[in-house]
Design an enzyme around this catalytic site. Sequence first.
Site, mmCIF file in Angstrom:
data_model
loop_
_atom_site.group_PDB
_atom_site.id
_atom_site.type_symbol
_atom_site.label_atom_id
_atom_site.label_comp_id
_atom_site.label_asym_id
_atom_site.label_seq_id
_atom_site.Cartn_x
_atom_site.Cartn_y
_atom_site.Cartn_z
ATOM 1 C CD GLU A 99 18.133 28.127 24.316
ATOM 2 O OE1 GLU A 99 17.893 28.638 23.200
ATOM 3 O OE2 GLU A 99 18.643 28.759 25.257
ATOM 4 C CG HIS A 125 15.541 33.069 27.433
ATOM 5 N ND1 HIS A 125 14.727 32.141 26.831
ATOM 6 C CD2 HIS A 125 16.754 32.953 26.819
ATOM 7 C CE1 HIS A 125 15.406 31.493 25.888
ATOM 8 N NE2 HIS A 125 16.634 31.964 25.870
#
Length: 320
Positions: free
Chosen positions: A182, A216
């Site tokens: 990430e 997300h």
Amino acid sequence: MISTRNDWQWACSVGAKAMAANPSFSSGTAILACAAMAVLYVGMLYTPSLLFRLPPARTINEHYIRRFTCSVVASVLASGLCFWLLGSPIDMLRNGDLPAALAVLGIRRDHVATLYPLLLTALLYLGPLVMTALNTDERLEDEAKVEMGFIQGLFTRTRDNVISLTTDIFAWRNYIVGPLTEEWVFRACMVPVLLCAGYSQLKVMLLCPLYFGLAHLNHYWETVYPENRNHKIAALITGFRFAYTTIFGWYAAFLYLRTGHLVAPLVAHIFCNVMGLPAVGDALESPYNKGLGSFICLLNPATSPALYGYMPGQCLPTAS
């Protein structure tokens, strides 16, 4: 390779010349490129079943190993897109200078950006760390006791989670693969692209985390279907996750832009995953208020670019 120069500064000087020779891409191109990286990172997680038609994973370990592989592939592809847009890292690779190319992404060897960002982030958890170490909810007034409790709590949490890495697939997801991929995609690859498109550091710090938060939102679908929850509950959970991931993204982007090091947001990301969300409701309780106050006071000094051999606005290749 020129070893007598700072790798980061050398990479930037070469990159600046390359960007001057080849005009910078538009801001719209940068926005689309970052969106593509975010979609690629999330979409890649579902390719085993949707694209390759693989049967469902038989075990939770197999499920996450597939996802780990997809995350790494997405990170490599995002790096390729970033390098292709910037141009100069490709020239560095052709010249055999891998360290200079990696320095454009914040992977540096000239300074270490681990200790200060880690301790700064840990201040947000001063209260939980002290309470964990002392196993009490009583108000602590003894400064020496608070300091010792902080150190013991930090050591205890770190030791327990390092041990869990040997057997726990969730530990690998939360503390290794997740943070590393990430931060690579949403900081190392996106930030240089936005900067080279002409965005100011403030705009980059505010804009880049939105991609991180939006990435997300796939948890909405996973909450509704595999977990069989209704849409309202799923929306609340996903909205909350979007909020705190975006807030963390601002902090991570701030660390990256201030230090010029990918390691800085990476250690903060891992530590936050270890600790969970800070106990905001107890922020006014001692020693919580001491940690929060110290964090605010030390935020700028602990991330001063001078500590990391970095001049803001010159560390990444920019159009001149």
